[in-house]
Scaffold this motif. Structure first.
Motif, PDB file in Angstrom:
ATOM      1  N   UNK A 104      -7.755  13.555 -10.406  1.00 32.98           N
ATOM      2  CA  UNK A 104      -6.814  13.895 -11.418  1.00 32.98           C
ATOM      3  C   UNK A 104      -5.739  14.963 -11.529  1.00 32.98           C
ATOM      4  N   UNK A 105      -4.411  14.017 -11.745  1.00 32.08           N
ATOM      5  CA  UNK A 105      -3.282  14.180 -12.292  1.00 32.08           C
ATOM      6  C   UNK A 105      -2.615  13.943 -13.804  1.00 32.08           C
ATOM      7  N   UNK A 106      -2.326  15.428 -14.204  1.00 38.64           N
ATOM      8  CA  UNK A 106      -1.437  15.319 -15.210  1.00 38.64           C
ATOM      9  C   UNK A 106       0.096  15.861 -15.410  1.00 38.64           C
ATOM     10  N   UNK A 107       0.465  15.215 -16.120  1.00 36.04           N
ATOM     11  CA  UNK A 107       1.788  15.376 -16.036  1.00 36.04           C
ATOM     12  C   UNK A 107       2.425  15.790 -17.708  1.00 36.04           C
ATOM     13  N   UNK A 108       3.624  15.431 -18.326  1.00 32.50           N
ATOM     14  CA  UNK A 108       4.093  15.612 -19.619  1.00 32.50           C
ATOM     15  C   UNK A 108       3.449  14.338 -19.790  1.00 32.50           C
ATOM     16  N   UNK A 109       3.593  13.110 -19.505  1.00 27.51           N
ATOM     17  CA  UNK A 109       3.305  12.309 -20.067  1.00 27.51           C
ATOM     18  C   UNK A 109       2.373  11.270 -19.588  1.00 27.51           C
ATOM     19  N   UNK A 110       1.570  11.692 -18.942  1.00 28.06           N
ATOM     20  CA  UNK A 110       1.150  10.986 -18.014  1.00 28.06           C
ATOM     21  C   UNK A 110      -0.221  11.537 -17.456  1.00 28.06           C
ATOM     22  N   UNK A 111      -1.557  10.264 -17.236  1.00 28.58           N
ATOM     23  CA  UNK A 111      -2.705  11.476 -17.263  1.00 28.58           C
ATOM     24  C   UNK A 111      -3.423  10.397 -16.483  1.00 28.58           C
ATOM     25  N   UNK A 112      -3.413  10.668 -15.254  1.00 27.22           N
ATOM     26  CA  UNK A 112      -4.472   9.950 -13.983  1.00 27.22           C
ATOM     27  C   UNK A 112      -5.370  10.146 -13.716  1.00 27.22           C
ATOM     28  N   UNK A 113      -6.424   9.286 -13.412  1.00 26.47           N
ATOM     29  CA  UNK A 113      -7.780   9.498 -13.201  1.00 26.47           C
ATOM     30  C   UNK A 113      -8.245   8.480 -11.304  1.00 26.47           C
ATOM     31  N   UNK A 114      -8.010   9.090 -11.203  1.00 27.26           N
ATOM     32  CA  UNK A 114      -8.198   8.207  -9.292  1.00 27.26           C
ATOM     33  C   UNK A 114     -10.352   8.256  -8.389  1.00 27.26           C
ATOM     34  N   UNK A 115     -10.875   7.347  -8.532  1.00 28.52           N
ATOM     35  CA  UNK A 115     -11.731   7.703  -8.597  1.00 28.52           C
ATOM     36  C   UNK A 115     -12.308   6.698  -6.809  1.00 28.52           C
ATOM     37  N   UNK A 116     -13.122   6.901  -5.751  1.00 26.43           N
ATOM     38  CA  UNK A 116     -13.154   6.191  -5.003  1.00 26.43           C
ATOM     39  C   UNK A 116     -14.572   6.164  -4.556  1.00 26.43           C
ATOM     40  N   UNK A 117     -15.286   5.074  -4.759  1.00 21.06           N
ATOM     41  CA  UNK A 117     -16.817   4.733  -4.701  1.00 21.06           C
ATOM     42  C   UNK A 117     -16.923   4.892  -2.360  1.00 21.06           C
ATOM     43  N   UNK A 118     -17.683   5.623  -2.070  1.00 21.28           N
ATOM     44  CA  UNK A 118     -17.736   5.765  -0.290  1.00 21.28           C
ATOM     45  C   UNK A 118     -18.138   4.575   0.140  1.00 21.28           C
ATOM     46  N   UNK A 119     -19.147   4.192  -0.542  1.00 22.65           N
ATOM     47  CA  UNK A 119     -20.369   3.291   0.127  1.00 22.65           C
ATOM     48  C   UNK A 119     -19.432   1.963  -0.396  1.00 22.65           C
ATOM     49  N   UNK A 120     -19.222   1.400  -1.241  1.00 22.51           N
ATOM     50  CA  UNK A 120     -18.581  -0.505  -1.866  1.00 22.51           C
ATOM     51  C   UNK A 120     -17.064  -0.172  -1.319  1.00 22.51           C
ATOM     52  N   UNK A 121     -16.407   1.092  -0.939  1.00 25.01           N
ATOM     53  CA  UNK A 121     -15.118   0.790  -0.928  1.00 25.01           C
ATOM     54  C   UNK A 121     -14.634   0.430  -2.550  1.00 25.01           C
ATOM     55  N   UNK A 122     -14.986   0.428  -3.117  1.00 26.15           N
ATOM     56  CA  UNK A 122     -14.209   0.312  -4.255  1.00 26.15           C
ATOM     57  C   UNK A 122     -13.639   1.331  -5.211  1.00 26.15           C
ATOM     58  N   UNK A 123     -12.277   0.500  -6.231  1.00 23.91           N
ATOM     59  CA  UNK A 123     -11.380   2.187  -6.572  1.00 23.91           C
ATOM     60  C   UNK A 123     -11.036   2.212  -7.770  1.00 23.91           C
ATOM     61  N   UNK A 124     -10.942   2.732  -8.780  1.00 25.43           N
ATOM     62  CA  UNK A 124     -11.309   3.114  -9.906  1.00 25.43           C
ATOM     63  C   UNK A 124      -9.937   3.533 -10.258  1.00 25.43           C
ATOM     64  N   UNK A 125      -8.670   2.890 -10.916  1.00 24.67           N
ATOM     65  CA  UNK A 125      -7.606   3.884 -11.610  1.00 24.67           C
ATOM     66  C   UNK A 125      -7.674   3.948 -13.000  1.00 24.67           C
ATOM     67  N   UNK A 126      -7.781   5.253 -13.821  1.00 18.35           N
ATOM     68  CA  UNK A 126      -7.353   5.318 -14.882  1.00 18.35           C
ATOM     69  C   UNK A 126      -6.328   5.671 -15.062  1.00 18.35           C
ATOM     70  N   UNK A 127      -4.664   5.234 -15.597  1.00 14.43           N
ATOM     71  CA  UNK A 127      -4.162   5.286 -16.245  1.00 14.43           C
ATOM     72  C   UNK A 127      -3.594   5.446 -17.684  1.00 14.43           C
ATOM     73  N   UNK A 128      -3.466   6.706 -18.565  1.00 16.05           N
ATOM     74  CA  UNK A 128      -3.465   6.486 -19.824  1.00 16.05           C
ATOM     75  C   UNK A 128      -1.802   7.602 -20.425  1.00 16.05           C
ATOM     76  N   UNK A 129      -1.076   6.472 -21.284  1.00 17.42           N
ATOM     77  CA  UNK A 129      -0.346   7.326 -21.230  1.00 17.42           C
ATOM     78  C   UNK A 129      -0.345   8.212 -22.727  1.00 17.42           C
TER      79      UNK A 129
END
Length: 164
Positions: A22-47
């Motif tokens: 999870x990364x939070x800056x002044x104008x952006x909040x980002x959460x990156x989740x990776x799944x170990x079994x399926x090598x999928x990535x989920x990225x949530x970017x919120x202004x």
């Protein structure tokens, strides 16, 4: 933070093996989740709406580095020579290792037990799934390298087996 920086961050997190960042800056909040079994990535970017424009500075992720424990070279060499004749059974996944099928049952294997190919050695719980870890070799269990109900990493040594 522009799109290129976000893509580079996603690549960095995927290579690092972290499951969530999870990364939070002044104008952006980002959460990156990776799944170990399926090598999928989920990225949530919120202004986040900001009243005034604040210049964003690139933030470099910091990895925690733990120095290796100090051991004497003689002890390390002797242990390596002793262990070289044994086969190391390693963890195929990340999770929590259990040496028993349930708390009231006996352990799957103990030091000194003779095992054959296909015998269940332990269970590793990963994402609420219980995975039986079977032996790929036959032999005698010489050493158990992990405790019951302890977290294990991918490719972490679990057991030493004497194939003779």
């Amino acid at each position: 933070m522009d799109l290129k920086e976000i893509q580079n961050l996603i690549k960095f997190v995927a290579k690092s093996g972290a499951s969530e960042v999870k990364l939070e800056m002044d104008d952006v909040k980002i959460t990156i989740k990776t799944a170990s079994d399926e090598s999928k990535e989920t990225t949530i970017v919120q202004q986040i709406p900001v009243g005034s424009a604040v210049p964003s500075h690139p933030v470099a992720p910091v990895a925690a580095v733990t120095p290796p424990a100090a051991t004497s070279p003689v002890a390390t060499e002797a242990a390596a020579e002793d262990d070289s004749k044994y086969i190391t059974i390693k963890s195929p996944i990340i999770g929590t290792l259990y040496r028993k099928p349930s708390p009231d049952k006996p352990t799957f294997v103990e030091v000194g037990d003779t095992i054959k190919e296909g015998d269940v050695l332990c269970i590793i719980e990963a994402m609420k799934l219980f995975n039986e870890i079977e032996s790929e070799v036959s032999g005698k269990v010489v050493k158990v390298l992990v405790d019951d109900a302890s977290p294990v990493e991918f490719d972490q040594p679990l057991f030493l087996v004497d194939p003779s």
